[in-house]
Design a protein around this motif. Sequence first.
Motif, PDB file in Angstrom:
ATOM      1  N   ASN A 174       0.845  -1.196   0.000  1.00 50.91           N
ATOM      2  CA  ASN A 174       0.000   0.000   0.000  1.00 50.91           C
ATOM      3  C   ASN A 174       0.877   1.241   0.000  1.00 50.91           C
ATOM      4  OD1 ASN A 174       0.790   0.451   2.694  1.00 50.91           O
ATOM      5  ND2 ASN A 174      -1.076  -0.420   3.538  1.00 50.91           N
ATOM      6  N   ASP A 175       0.249   2.401  -0.132  1.00 47.36           N
ATOM      7  CA  ASP A 175       1.012   3.649  -0.215  1.00 47.36           C
ATOM      8  C   ASP A 175       1.686   4.002   1.105  1.00 47.36           C
ATOM      9  OD1 ASP A 175       0.474   4.088  -2.884  1.00 47.36           O
ATOM     10  OD2 ASP A 175      -1.313   5.274  -2.498  1.00 47.36           O
ATOM     11  N   ARG A 176       1.056   3.655   2.217  1.00 44.80           N
ATOM     12  CA  ARG A 176       1.685   3.936   3.508  1.00 44.80           C
ATOM     13  C   ARG A 176       3.044   3.249   3.603  1.00 44.80           C
ATOM     14  NH1 ARG A 176       1.939   1.316   8.538  1.00 44.80           N
ATOM     15  NH2 ARG A 176       2.391   2.778  10.230  1.00 44.80           N
ATOM     16  N   ASP A 232      -3.232   2.055  -3.627  1.00 37.44           N
ATOM     17  CA  ASP A 232      -4.355   2.738  -2.961  1.00 37.44           C
ATOM     18  C   ASP A 232      -4.578   4.140  -3.503  1.00 37.44           C
ATOM     19  OD1 ASP A 232      -5.025   0.608  -1.357  1.00 37.44           O
ATOM     20  OD2 ASP A 232      -3.963   1.352   0.406  1.00 37.44           O
ATOM     21  N   ASP A 233      -3.491   4.868  -3.821  1.00 38.46           N
ATOM     22  CA  ASP A 233      -3.537   6.266  -4.251  1.00 38.46           C
ATOM     23  C   ASP A 233      -3.933   7.190  -3.112  1.00 38.46           C
ATOM     24  OD1 ASP A 233      -3.178   8.410  -5.944  1.00 38.46           O
ATOM     25  OD2 ASP A 233      -5.207   8.329  -6.769  1.00 38.46           O
ATOM     26  N   LEU A 234      -3.143   7.162  -2.037  1.00 42.29           N
ATOM     27  CA  LEU A 234      -3.278   8.099  -0.929  1.00 42.29           C
ATOM     28  C   LEU A 234      -2.243   9.194  -1.070  1.00 42.29           C
ATOM     29  CD1 LEU A 234      -3.753   5.709   2.119  1.00 42.29           C
ATOM     30  CD2 LEU A 234      -5.509   6.836   0.771  1.00 42.29           C
ATOM     31  N   GLN A 235      -2.622  10.406  -0.712  1.00 43.61           N
ATOM     32  CA  GLN A 235      -1.716  11.537  -0.797  1.00 43.61           C
ATOM     33  C   GLN A 235      -1.224  11.920   0.597  1.00 43.61           C
ATOM     34  OE1 GLN A 235      -0.752  12.872  -3.890  1.00 43.61           O
ATOM     35  NE2 GLN A 235      -1.810  10.992  -4.485  1.00 43.61           N
ATOM     36  N   TYR A 236       0.080  12.131   0.732  1.00 43.51           N
ATOM     37  CA  TYR A 236       0.680  12.480   2.014  1.00 43.51           C
ATOM     38  C   TYR A 236       1.353  13.851   1.908  1.00 43.51           C
ATOM     39  CZ  TYR A 236       0.101   7.672   3.628  1.00 43.51           C
ATOM     40  OH  TYR A 236      -0.416   6.468   4.013  1.00 43.51           O
ATOM     41  N   MET A 254       4.011   9.615  -5.648  1.00 44.80           N
ATOM     42  CA  MET A 254       4.112   8.157  -5.656  1.00 44.80           C
ATOM     43  C   MET A 254       3.329   7.540  -6.814  1.00 44.80           C
ATOM     44  SD  MET A 254       5.535   5.602  -4.158  1.00 44.80           S
ATOM     45  CE  MET A 254       6.059   6.350  -2.596  1.00 44.80           C
ATOM     46  N   THR A 255       4.016   6.804  -7.651  1.00 41.99           N
ATOM     47  CA  THR A 255       3.328   5.987  -8.645  1.00 41.99           C
ATOM     48  C   THR A 255       2.572   4.889  -7.894  1.00 41.99           C
ATOM     49  OG1 THR A 255       4.982   6.423 -10.351  1.00 41.99           O
ATOM     50  CG2 THR A 255       3.650   4.439 -10.619  1.00 41.99           C
ATOM     51  N   THR A 256       1.335   4.657  -8.284  1.00 40.83           N
ATOM     52  CA  THR A 256       0.494   3.794  -7.454  1.00 40.83           C
ATOM     53  C   THR A 256      -0.618   3.171  -8.281  1.00 40.83           C
ATOM     54  OG1 THR A 256      -0.807   3.779  -5.390  1.00 40.83           O
ATOM     55  CG2 THR A 256      -1.051   5.692  -6.817  1.00 40.83           C
ATOM     56  N   MET A 257      -1.319   2.231  -7.669  1.00 43.59           N
ATOM     57  CA  MET A 257      -2.536   1.677  -8.245  1.00 43.59           C
ATOM     58  C   MET A 257      -3.710   2.299  -7.495  1.00 43.59           C
ATOM     59  SD  MET A 257      -1.339  -0.257 -10.596  1.00 43.59           S
ATOM     60  CE  MET A 257      -2.951  -0.806 -11.171  1.00 43.59           C
ATOM     61  N   ARG A 258      -4.511   3.102  -8.175  1.00 46.00           N
ATOM     62  CA  ARG A 258      -5.634   3.775  -7.533  1.00 46.00           C
ATOM     63  C   ARG A 258      -6.812   2.816  -7.364  1.00 46.00           C
ATOM     64  NH1 ARG A 258      -6.923   8.269 -10.888  1.00 46.00           N
ATOM     65  NH2 ARG A 258      -8.290   6.906 -12.074  1.00 46.00           N
ATOM     66  N   VAL A 259      -7.243   2.631  -6.115  1.00 44.94           N
ATOM     67  CA  VAL A 259      -8.426   1.845  -5.825  1.00 44.94           C
ATOM     68  C   VAL A 259      -9.659   2.660  -6.220  1.00 44.94           C
ATOM     69  CG1 VAL A 259      -9.826   0.834  -3.978  1.00 44.94           C
ATOM     70  CG2 VAL A 259      -7.342   0.513  -3.988  1.00 44.94           C
ATOM     71  N   GLU A 260     -10.518   2.072  -7.038  1.00 39.94           N
ATOM     72  CA  GLU A 260     -11.707   2.783  -7.516  1.00 39.94           C
ATOM     73  C   GLU A 260     -12.810   2.659  -6.459  1.00 39.94           C
ATOM     74  OE1 GLU A 260     -11.527   4.709  -9.878  1.00 39.94           O
ATOM     75  OE2 GLU A 260      -9.759   4.041 -10.988  1.00 39.94           O
ATOM     76  N   VAL A 263       0.676   7.064 -12.826  1.00 40.82           N
ATOM     77  CA  VAL A 263       2.126   7.245 -12.965  1.00 40.82           C
ATOM     78  C   VAL A 263       2.539   8.607 -12.448  1.00 40.82           C
ATOM     79  CG1 VAL A 263       4.060   7.304 -14.572  1.00 40.82           C
ATOM     80  CG2 VAL A 263       2.180   5.694 -14.941  1.00 40.82           C
ATOM     81  N   ARG A 264       3.453   8.579 -11.471  1.00 44.61           N
ATOM     82  CA  ARG A 264       4.021   9.835 -10.945  1.00 44.61           C
ATOM     83  C   ARG A 264       5.548   9.733 -10.950  1.00 44.61           C
ATOM     84  NH1 ARG A 264      -0.471   9.203  -7.033  1.00 44.61           N
ATOM     85  NH2 ARG A 264      -2.193  10.530  -7.755  1.00 44.61           N
ATOM     86  N   GLY A 265       6.207  10.425 -10.053  1.00 44.83           N
ATOM     87  CA  GLY A 265       7.658  10.544 -10.171  1.00 44.83           C
ATOM     88  C   GLY A 265       8.500   9.567  -9.389  1.00 44.83           C
ATOM     89  N   SER A 266       7.922   8.521  -8.814  1.00 44.24           N
ATOM     90  CA  SER A 266       8.706   7.632  -7.956  1.00 44.24           C
ATOM     91  C   SER A 266       9.361   6.469  -8.701  1.00 44.24           C
ATOM     92  CB  SER A 266       7.821   7.074  -6.836  1.00 44.24           C
ATOM     93  OG  SER A 266       6.788   6.260  -7.366  1.00 44.24           O
TER      94      SER A 266
END
Length: 347
Positions: free
Chosen positions: A254-256, A282-286, A294-300, A334-337
Motif C-alpha cells: 500500500n502507499d503507507r 491505494d492512491d493516498l496523498q501524504y 508516488m506511482t500507485t494503483m488507484r483503488v476505484e 504514474v508519478r515521479g517515484s
Amino acid sequence: MARKKKVSMQDIADRLNISKNAVSLALQDKRGVSEEMRYRILQTARELGYGAYAEKAAVGGNVLVLVPERIMGYQDNDHFRFYHDMIWGLEKSIRKRGLSAVIVPIAVEMEKGLQLPRHCEEIDYIGILLFGIAEKEYARIVWERDVPLVMIDSYHRELPCPVVATANIEGAYEAVAALIRSGHREIGFIGSANLTTSHEERWLGYWSAMRQHGLAVNARAVLTDSAGFYNTEREIAHFLNGLEAYPTAFFCGNDRIAYLLANELRTRGLGVPEEVSIIGFDDLQYEENGGLGMTTMRVEKERMCEAAAEMLLSLKGAPSREMLRMYIPPTLVVRGSVRRIKDWDWQ
C-alpha cells in the motif's frame, strides 16, 4: 408522444447474452443459475427498469454498515484517509437507492469480545455491509446471523459470503509489469500478506508478474510478514538492515508502506527514484512526503461502493452461502517515484 416500450425478460437476456429461461429462474429466485449470474440479472433488471425491480429502490429500509473502530480513528490517520472515502461513499450509494445507511463503529473491545452492536437487535434492517478487515471470528458471528451480508475491501476465505474487493492480483501484476517495462529486473516486495487478503493477493500478483517475465524473486528482498500496523516503520528499517544490496525497485502492498520505505531509504542516503524506484497501492496523498509523487494503483472506491450496494440488494432478503466475488480493477497512476533504466530495452 411515443409510448415507452415495456422492458421484457428477453430484453434482459439479450443484454447479458443468456437465455430467457435463465432470467426467469433468477427473477423467481429459483435454482439453476449461479449466484454471480443471479446478481448480474437482477442488476440488469434494475438498470433497464424491469417491472417491480425498477421500484425496489423506493421501498426503503436500513442497511447496517459495520466498521471496525480501529480504522475510523484519527490516531490511525493512514487508514482513516482511505476508509473515510469508502464509508461515506457507501452511505451515498445506499441513500441513492432510497435506503438509509446506519454507520456502526465496532469498538476494539466489542471485536475482541465477539459482541454484536445493539443495532442488530434494536432496529429493522435489510442487510449488512461489513469491512472485511474485521477479525475473522467477529466476521463469522455477523455471517451466522443469517441475514444478507456483503463484505467489502477484504474478506476471509473460510466464510462463503458475497464480497466486493479490488482486483488486487491483477493490479499488482500491472504495477510490477510497469516496473519491468521501465527496465527494472531486481524488484523487491514489502506488504503484510499475513494480515489481510488484499496484501496476500498483491504479493501473489507481484510473484506472478516476476515469474511470467522470467525474473527471479530474491527472497532477501521480500518482506511479507508483519506484527501489525504500528510496527511497520520499525519492520522496514530492520528489513533494510538485512540487505547486502538494494534492488533497483520495490512494489509495496500500500502507499503507507511505500512512503515509509521512501523515507527510510532517504535516511540511508539513497535517492527515490534516482537509486531505488517505488510503486505503491491505494492512491493516498501524504503532505509529509517531501514532494515525492508516488506511482500507485488507484483503488476505484466509488465503483466499489456502488457494486457493494447493488450486490446487497440483489440478495433479495435472503443470505447467500456461495462465494460470490466481484473484483473492481484498480487504475495505474504514474508519478515521479519510478525511474526508467535506459540500458535495458524491455519488450
